[in-house]
Design a protein around this motif. Structure first.
Motif, mmCIF file in Angstrom:
data_model
loop_
_atom_site.group_PDB
_atom_site.id
_atom_site.type_symbol
_atom_site.label_atom_id
_atom_site.label_comp_id
_atom_site.label_asym_id
_atom_site.label_seq_id
_atom_site.Cartn_x
_atom_site.Cartn_y
_atom_site.Cartn_z
ATOM 1 N N HIS A 122 24.463 3.998 1.676
ATOM 2 C CA HIS A 122 23.742 3.827 1.116
ATOM 3 C C HIS A 122 23.738 4.903 0.008
ATOM 4 N N PRO A 123 23.860 4.593 -0.873
ATOM 5 C CA PRO A 123 24.517 5.019 -2.077
ATOM 6 C C PRO A 123 22.464 5.438 -2.836
ATOM 7 N N ASN A 124 22.256 3.925 -2.707
ATOM 8 C CA ASN A 124 20.382 3.825 -3.939
ATOM 9 C C ASN A 124 19.683 3.824 -2.764
ATOM 10 N N ARG A 125 19.055 4.607 -2.834
ATOM 11 C CA ARG A 125 17.336 4.917 -1.258
ATOM 12 C C ARG A 125 17.052 5.404 -1.836
ATOM 13 N N SER A 126 15.584 4.561 -1.548
ATOM 14 C CA SER A 126 14.103 4.802 -1.936
ATOM 15 C C SER A 126 13.603 4.890 -0.618
ATOM 16 N N ALA A 127 12.560 6.362 -0.044
ATOM 17 C CA ALA A 127 11.014 5.893 0.611
ATOM 18 C C ALA A 127 10.568 4.761 -0.354
ATOM 19 N N ILE A 128 9.216 4.705 0.962
ATOM 20 C CA ILE A 128 8.253 3.753 0.495
ATOM 21 C C ILE A 128 7.557 4.686 1.061
ATOM 22 N N VAL A 129 6.057 4.561 0.643
ATOM 23 C CA VAL A 129 5.012 5.142 0.971
ATOM 24 C C VAL A 129 3.649 4.140 0.887
ATOM 25 N N TRP A 130 3.028 3.686 2.102
ATOM 26 C CA TRP A 130 2.720 2.702 1.480
ATOM 27 C C TRP A 130 1.000 2.671 2.539
ATOM 28 N N ALA A 131 -0.396 2.798 1.542
ATOM 29 C CA ALA A 131 -1.829 2.461 2.366
ATOM 30 C C ALA A 131 -2.240 1.597 2.555
ATOM 31 N N GLU A 132 -2.613 1.085 4.125
ATOM 32 C CA GLU A 132 -3.350 -0.303 3.931
ATOM 33 C C GLU A 132 -4.753 -0.144 4.966
ATOM 34 N N SER A 133 -5.550 -0.754 4.719
ATOM 35 C CA SER A 133 -6.932 -1.092 5.460
ATOM 36 C C SER A 133 -5.946 -1.157 7.417
ATOM 37 N N ALA A 134 -7.107 -0.183 7.801
ATOM 38 C CA ALA A 134 -6.378 0.507 9.193
ATOM 39 C C ALA A 134 -7.196 -1.265 10.092
ATOM 40 N N ARG A 135 -7.279 -2.220 8.915
ATOM 41 C CA ARG A 135 -7.388 -3.528 10.071
ATOM 42 C C ARG A 135 -5.548 -4.121 10.375
ATOM 43 N N ARG A 136 -5.414 -4.404 8.553
ATOM 44 C CA ARG A 136 -3.850 -4.944 8.259
ATOM 45 C C ARG A 136 -3.189 -4.120 8.329
ATOM 46 N N ALA A 137 -2.900 -2.833 8.670
ATOM 47 C CA ALA A 137 -1.725 -2.128 8.896
ATOM 48 C C ALA A 137 -0.911 -2.536 10.236
ATOM 49 N N PRO A 138 -1.807 -1.995 10.902
ATOM 50 C CA PRO A 138 -0.623 -2.429 12.142
ATOM 51 C C PRO A 138 -0.008 -4.061 12.282
ATOM 52 N N ARG A 139 -0.912 -5.125 11.835
ATOM 53 C CA ARG A 139 0.588 -6.223 11.707
ATOM 54 C C ARG A 139 1.056 -6.392 10.466
ATOM 55 N N LEU A 140 1.005 -5.499 9.157
ATOM 56 C CA LEU A 140 1.800 -5.311 9.028
ATOM 57 C C LEU A 140 3.328 -4.809 8.937
ATOM 58 N N HIS A 141 2.551 -3.337 9.614
ATOM 59 C CA HIS A 141 3.812 -2.237 9.990
ATOM 60 C C HIS A 141 4.957 -3.951 11.221
ATOM 61 N N ALA A 142 4.171 -4.457 11.948
ATOM 62 C CA ALA A 142 4.922 -5.164 13.164
ATOM 63 C C ALA A 142 5.896 -6.408 12.431
ATOM 64 N N LEU A 143 5.593 -6.887 11.266
ATOM 65 C CA LEU A 143 6.518 -7.594 10.594
ATOM 66 C C LEU A 143 7.802 -7.642 10.684
ATOM 67 N N PRO A 144 8.605 -8.962 10.707
ATOM 68 C CA PRO A 144 10.103 -8.830 10.791
ATOM 69 C C PRO A 144 10.455 -8.569 9.925
ATOM 70 N N ASP A 145 11.640 -7.960 9.826
ATOM 71 C CA ASP A 145 12.637 -7.701 8.100
ATOM 72 C C ASP A 145 12.231 -8.213 7.356
ATOM 73 N N ASP A 146 12.509 -9.660 7.514
ATOM 74 C CA ASP A 146 12.783 -10.469 6.083
ATOM 75 C C ASP A 146 11.135 -11.273 5.395
ATOM 76 N N VAL A 147 10.172 -10.792 6.516
ATOM 77 C CA VAL A 147 8.781 -10.742 5.794
ATOM 78 C C VAL A 147 8.312 -9.208 5.185
ATOM 79 N N PHE A 148 9.083 -8.626 6.203
ATOM 80 C CA PHE A 148 8.257 -7.295 5.855
ATOM 81 C C PHE A 148 8.953 -6.388 3.678
ATOM 82 N N ILE A 149 9.619 -7.461 3.788
ATOM 83 C CA ILE A 149 10.672 -7.119 2.323
ATOM 84 C C ILE A 149 10.293 -7.907 1.592
ATOM 85 N N ARG A 150 9.543 -9.107 1.825
ATOM 86 C CA ARG A 150 8.693 -9.743 1.151
ATOM 87 C C ARG A 150 7.159 -9.461 0.511
#
Length: 410
Positions: A236-264
């Motif tokens: 992977h010659p082009n890479r970036s780190a994603i650091v993303w803060a969300e509310s404690a209520r929403r974050a676990p659900r977002l963290h568990a999303l399938p890859d295609d939805v997570f990408i969106r």
């Protein structure tokens, strides 16, 4: 790296550092290189800490932190070059909406070199382990891992008994154990906590177009979102780190999303960032976010450093940099004390450390806390005011340069 058999009498050293994380290990190497007899105690086997599944973070290291790593003999041990940050775009907005046109763009015109360097946690750990082994082999550092110690504080020394039976006496103990510092608790130093009711989501993405060292900081109502440039790999010659803060209520659900939805969801927060198509690589991590600070950085024969003294919100990526700033100050003071024949664990030396280190750390903590409270608010009037402020700052090169130098630790 296991300890040798217990000695019959306590061994005399200058400094005992409890905790072999980035702050403690760097400080131990720096002090040993300066000629101080230094003991480093770490409860975990060092090579186990290199497991990439343990920590997915990437650190944005300031110029001040880089200089500290160079002086400790660490920088040259990084297994791959650190990725320089050459531009930073700061913007305000909402997910799934166009970002505000008012932005701040930091370019190398505001700095004499890179704004910082991105180093992945696993690469930093490998560099730390290599430097510790090298320094210990040279005889200037006593490395005890895996081990734990019992500390007894007397007016003129610290007595340390390891779980292996080895005993030491030191002039000073340094707590570099992280946020849940046993030595801080033992000294009964009060701690103030600032909850944010947020979690941080961390992942790495591979993308189509090069990032050219450009970082994005996007302030959103639920918390900040950052894309930080990483060095590439063969796969992977082009890479970036994603650091993303969300509310404690929403974050676990977002963290568990399938890859295609997570990408969106990532795309909805990247805005028009020009990196092309992308996909996640590797696993994701989720951490609760909070801030805290110790009311004092010192006690009798004890100094706190790094997260033992303060923990910051990651909104500006200053947590590890603040810890490195602590130990740069502490190392300078201890080295001067030894040169001048002063007691390195005496009240004069410790008071000097607290007087210099704590105000700087508190300013950084207040700035991170203020940014989170200012930008984590969806009030329309406040949004307009901060957007106008971003636009005004972007037109003030002198102020931008001063801001950059502060963030770079200069």
């Amino acid at each position: 790296m296991n300890t040798s058999a217990a000695t019959a009498a306590p061994r005399t050293i200058d400094i005992a550092v409890n905790g072999g994380g980035p702050v403690g290990a760097t400080l131990a190497c720096r002090l040993a290189h300066a000629g101080l007899r230094t003991l480093l105690i770490e409860r975990a086997p060092l090579h186990d800490l290199e497991d990439p599944s343990l920590d997915g973070r990437a650190y944005a290291l300031s110029e001040g932190s880089r200089r500290m790593m160079v002086s400790a003999g660490l920088w040259s041990h990084l297994p791959r070059p650190a990725q320089p940050i050459t531009e930073i775009l700061v913007r305000d907005g909402k997910p799934h909406a166009r970002p505000s046109p008012w932005t701040v763009e930091f370019t190398q015109a505001e700095a004499d070199g890179p704004f910082g360097w991105m180093v992945e946690a696993r690469d930093l750990r490998r560099a730390l382990n290599a430097a510790l082994s090298e320094t210990a082999a040279a005889g200037s550092l006593l490395l005890r891992t895996p081990a734990t110690g019992r500390f007894t504080f007397a007016p003129d020394h610290v007595a340390i008994t390891l779980d292996t039976g080895e005993t030491f006496t030191a002039a000073l103990a340094i707590a570099a154990e992280g946020r849940k510092s046993p030595l801080r608790d033992q000294a009964r130093i009060p701690l103030t906590r600032l909850p944010y009711n947020q979690c941080g989501i961390i992942s790495v993405i591979a993308h189509e177009k090069p990032h050219d060292g450009r970082a994005l900081e996007h302030f959103l109502p639920q918390g900040p979102f950052a894309r930080l440039p990483l060095s590439g790999t063969d796969d992977h010659p082009n890479r970036s780190a994603i650091v993303w803060a969300e509310s404690a209520r929403r974050a676990p659900r977002l963290h568990a999303l399938p890859d295609d939805v997570f990408i969106r969801e990532i795309a909805a927060r990247l805005g028009d960032d020009e990196i092309g198509a992308f996909h996640p690589t590797g696993r994701r991590w989720i951490y609760p976010l909070s801030a805290q600070f110790a009311q004092r950085y010192i006690a009798s024969r004890l100094a706190l450093a790094g997260d033992s003294a303060h923990g910051l919100h990651p909104i500006a990526g200053q947590g590890l940099n603040a810890g490195f700033r602590d130990i740069a100050i502490l190392a300078e003071i201890l080295e001067n004390a030894v040169t001048e024949g002063l007691d390195p664990g005496g009240e004069t030396v410790l008071t000097s450390y607290q007087r210099r280190a704590r105000p700087q750390a508190m300013l950084t903590l207040a700035a991170c806390d203020g940014l989170e409270r200012l930008f984590g608010n969806d009030n329309p009037a406040l949004r307009l005011a901060r957007d106008l402020g971003l636009g005004a700052l972007n037109r003030m090169p002198g102020l931008k340069r001063a801001f950059v130098r502060r963030a770079m630790g200069l």
